[in-house]
Structures are given as structure tokens and as C-alpha cells.
Design a protein around this motif. Structure first.
Motif, PDB file in Angstrom:
ATOM      1  N   GLN A  14      73.482   5.760  87.802  1.00  0.00           N
ATOM      2  CA  GLN A  14      74.004   4.594  87.111  1.00  0.00           C
ATOM      3  C   GLN A  14      75.154   3.975  87.901  1.00  0.00           C
ATOM      4  O   GLN A  14      75.292   2.743  87.945  1.00  0.00           O
ATOM      5  CB  GLN A  14      74.458   4.959  85.696  1.00  0.00           C
ATOM      6  N   GLU A  15      75.948   4.808  88.552  1.00  0.00           N
ATOM      7  CA  GLU A  15      77.048   4.291  89.361  1.00  0.00           C
ATOM      8  C   GLU A  15      76.520   3.434  90.519  1.00  0.00           C
ATOM      9  O   GLU A  15      77.097   2.402  90.847  1.00  0.00           O
ATOM     10  CB  GLU A  15      77.913   5.437  89.900  1.00  0.00           C
ATOM     11  N   GLN A  16      75.428   3.860  91.145  1.00  0.00           N
ATOM     12  CA  GLN A  16      74.832   3.080  92.227  1.00  0.00           C
ATOM     13  C   GLN A  16      74.308   1.747  91.703  1.00  0.00           C
ATOM     14  O   GLN A  16      74.485   0.703  92.337  1.00  0.00           O
ATOM     15  CB  GLN A  16      73.701   3.855  92.898  1.00  0.00           C
ATOM     16  N   LYS A  17      73.675   1.777  90.549  1.00  0.00           N
ATOM     17  CA  LYS A  17      73.154   0.536  89.967  1.00  0.00           C
ATOM     18  C   LYS A  17      74.296  -0.397  89.578  1.00  0.00           C
ATOM     19  O   LYS A  17      74.211  -1.612  89.783  1.00  0.00           O
ATOM     20  CB  LYS A  17      72.271   0.834  88.761  1.00  0.00           C
ATOM     21  N   LYS A  35      78.675 -19.539  87.761  1.00  0.00           N
ATOM     22  CA  LYS A  35      79.710 -18.748  87.088  1.00  0.00           C
ATOM     23  C   LYS A  35      79.199 -17.320  86.917  1.00  0.00           C
ATOM     24  O   LYS A  35      78.013 -17.094  86.667  1.00  0.00           O
ATOM     25  CB  LYS A  35      80.043 -19.359  85.738  1.00  0.00           C
ATOM     26  N   GLU A  36      80.108 -16.377  87.048  1.00  0.00           N
ATOM     27  CA  GLU A  36      79.750 -14.968  86.944  1.00  0.00           C
ATOM     28  C   GLU A  36      78.988 -14.658  85.660  1.00  0.00           C
ATOM     29  O   GLU A  36      78.006 -13.923  85.652  1.00  0.00           O
ATOM     30  CB  GLU A  36      81.016 -14.124  87.033  1.00  0.00           C
ATOM     31  N   GLU A  37      79.441 -15.228  84.560  1.00  0.00           N
ATOM     32  CA  GLU A  37      78.810 -14.939  83.266  1.00  0.00           C
ATOM     33  C   GLU A  37      77.416 -15.556  83.127  1.00  0.00           C
ATOM     34  O   GLU A  37      76.678 -15.221  82.200  1.00  0.00           O
ATOM     35  CB  GLU A  37      79.704 -15.390  82.103  1.00  0.00           C
ATOM     36  N   ALA A  38      77.035 -16.414  84.071  1.00  0.00           N
ATOM     37  CA  ALA A  38      75.701 -17.019  84.034  1.00  0.00           C
ATOM     38  C   ALA A  38      74.675 -16.211  84.825  1.00  0.00           C
ATOM     39  O   ALA A  38      73.480 -16.489  84.750  1.00  0.00           O
ATOM     40  CB  ALA A  38      75.761 -18.439  84.587  1.00  0.00           C
ATOM     41  N   VAL A  39      75.133 -15.221  85.593  1.00  0.00           N
ATOM     42  CA  VAL A  39      74.227 -14.433  86.433  1.00  0.00           C
ATOM     43  C   VAL A  39      73.591 -13.320  85.602  1.00  0.00           C
ATOM     44  O   VAL A  39      74.282 -12.499  85.011  1.00  0.00           O
ATOM     45  CB  VAL A  39      74.981 -13.830  87.647  1.00  0.00           C
ATOM     46  N   HIS A  40      72.269 -13.313  85.577  1.00  0.00           N
ATOM     47  CA  HIS A  40      71.516 -12.285  84.853  1.00  0.00           C
ATOM     48  C   HIS A  40      70.760 -11.441  85.865  1.00  0.00           C
ATOM     49  O   HIS A  40      70.117 -11.984  86.768  1.00  0.00           O
ATOM     50  CB  HIS A  40      70.511 -12.925  83.894  1.00  0.00           C
ATOM     51  N   ILE A  41      70.826 -10.127  85.706  1.00  0.00           N
ATOM     52  CA  ILE A  41      70.146  -9.215  86.628  1.00  0.00           C
ATOM     53  C   ILE A  41      69.316  -8.223  85.820  1.00  0.00           C
ATOM     54  O   ILE A  41      69.817  -7.628  84.867  1.00  0.00           O
ATOM     55  CB  ILE A  41      71.153  -8.464  87.524  1.00  0.00           C
ATOM     56  N   VAL A  42      68.058  -8.073  86.220  1.00  0.00           N
ATOM     57  CA  VAL A  42      67.153  -7.113  85.594  1.00  0.00           C
ATOM     58  C   VAL A  42      66.788  -6.074  86.647  1.00  0.00           C
ATOM     59  O   VAL A  42      66.279  -6.420  87.712  1.00  0.00           O
ATOM     60  CB  VAL A  42      65.870  -7.803  85.081  1.00  0.00           C
ATOM     61  N   ILE A  43      67.073  -4.802  86.353  1.00  0.00           N
ATOM     62  CA  ILE A  43      66.704  -3.717  87.264  1.00  0.00           C
ATOM     63  C   ILE A  43      65.548  -2.948  86.644  1.00  0.00           C
ATOM     64  O   ILE A  43      65.618  -2.534  85.488  1.00  0.00           O
ATOM     65  CB  ILE A  43      67.887  -2.762  87.515  1.00  0.00           C
ATOM     66  N   GLN A  44      64.502  -2.775  87.417  1.00  0.00           N
ATOM     67  CA  GLN A  44      63.356  -1.993  86.962  1.00  0.00           C
ATOM     68  C   GLN A  44      63.211  -0.782  87.865  1.00  0.00           C
ATOM     69  O   GLN A  44      63.036  -0.913  89.079  1.00  0.00           O
ATOM     70  CB  GLN A  44      62.082  -2.833  86.994  1.00  0.00           C
ATOM     71  N   ASP A  45      63.309   0.405  87.265  1.00  0.00           N
ATOM     72  CA  ASP A  45      63.076   1.647  88.002  1.00  0.00           C
ATOM     73  C   ASP A  45      61.586   1.962  87.965  1.00  0.00           C
ATOM     74  O   ASP A  45      60.997   2.055  86.894  1.00  0.00           O
ATOM     75  CB  ASP A  45      63.839   2.817  87.363  1.00  0.00           C
ATOM     76  N   MET A  46      60.992   2.127  89.145  1.00  0.00           N
ATOM     77  CA  MET A  46      59.577   2.458  89.220  1.00  0.00           C
ATOM     78  C   MET A  46      59.410   3.950  89.454  1.00  0.00           C
ATOM     79  O   MET A  46      60.132   4.534  90.264  1.00  0.00           O
ATOM     80  CB  MET A  46      58.922   1.715  90.390  1.00  0.00           C
ATOM     81  N   GLU A  47      58.465   4.541  88.758  1.00  0.00           N
ATOM     82  CA  GLU A  47      58.133   5.934  89.030  1.00  0.00           C
ATOM     83  C   GLU A  47      57.512   6.011  90.417  1.00  0.00           C
ATOM     84  O   GLU A  47      56.765   5.125  90.827  1.00  0.00           O
ATOM     85  CB  GLU A  47      57.147   6.454  87.987  1.00  0.00           C
ATOM     86  N   LYS A  48      57.817   7.061  91.144  1.00  0.00           N
ATOM     87  CA  LYS A  48      57.328   7.192  92.519  1.00  0.00           C
ATOM     88  C   LYS A  48      55.805   7.223  92.593  1.00  0.00           C
ATOM     89  O   LYS A  48      55.226   6.796  93.582  1.00  0.00           O
ATOM     90  CB  LYS A  48      57.938   8.428  93.179  1.00  0.00           C
ATOM     91  N   GLY A  49      55.157   7.676  91.544  1.00  0.00           N
ATOM     92  CA  GLY A  49      53.700   7.692  91.514  1.00  0.00           C
ATOM     93  C   GLY A  49      53.089   6.329  91.298  1.00  0.00           C
ATOM     94  O   GLY A  49      51.882   6.141  91.440  1.00  0.00           O
TER      95      GLY A  49
END
Length: 60
Positions: A14-17, A35-49
Motif C-alpha cells: 500500500q505504501e508503494q501504491k 487542480k490536484e483535487e480533480a485528478v482521479h486515479i484507478v489502480i487495478q491489481d492483476m493476479e499473476k495468472g
């Protein structure tokens, strides 16, 4: 409103993310003037398989 989608193989802490989100946000604000508050980020973790290169999944 910039929307950024980031796909990563599972395993980051979580610290890296959190650091990634901070750096990406700063870059978007700096380069686009958004503006900083307008930036939206979606992180998707994929299973290695579920990710493959050259005919082999990352589990092989």
C-alpha cells in the motif's frame, strides 16, 4: 478532470501504491495545470495468472 487507470501485477505494498499515486498526481498537475483535487486515479491489481507475455503467464 484527468482520469488515470494503472494496471499492476499484484504484490505492491500500500505504501508503494500511495507513493505512485502521489507522483502521478504531481506530474499531471504540473504538466496540465489541473487542480490536484480533480485528478482521479484507478489502480487495478492483476493476479499473476491473469497476465501473460510470450505465451506464458507470470505464474509459469
Amino acid at each position: 478532470m484527468p482520469i488515470v487507470h494503472i494496471e499492476l501485477l499484484e504484490g505492491r505494498t500500500q505504501e508503494q501504491k500511495n507513493a505512485l499515486v502521489r507522483e502521478v498526481t504531481d506530474a499531471i498537475v504540473r504538466t496540465t495545470g489541473a487542480k490536484e483535487e480533480a485528478v482521479h486515479i484507478v489502480i487495478q491489481d492483476m493476479e499473476k495468472g491473469n497476465y501473460a507475455v510470450g505465451g506464458k503467464t507470470k505464474l509459469q
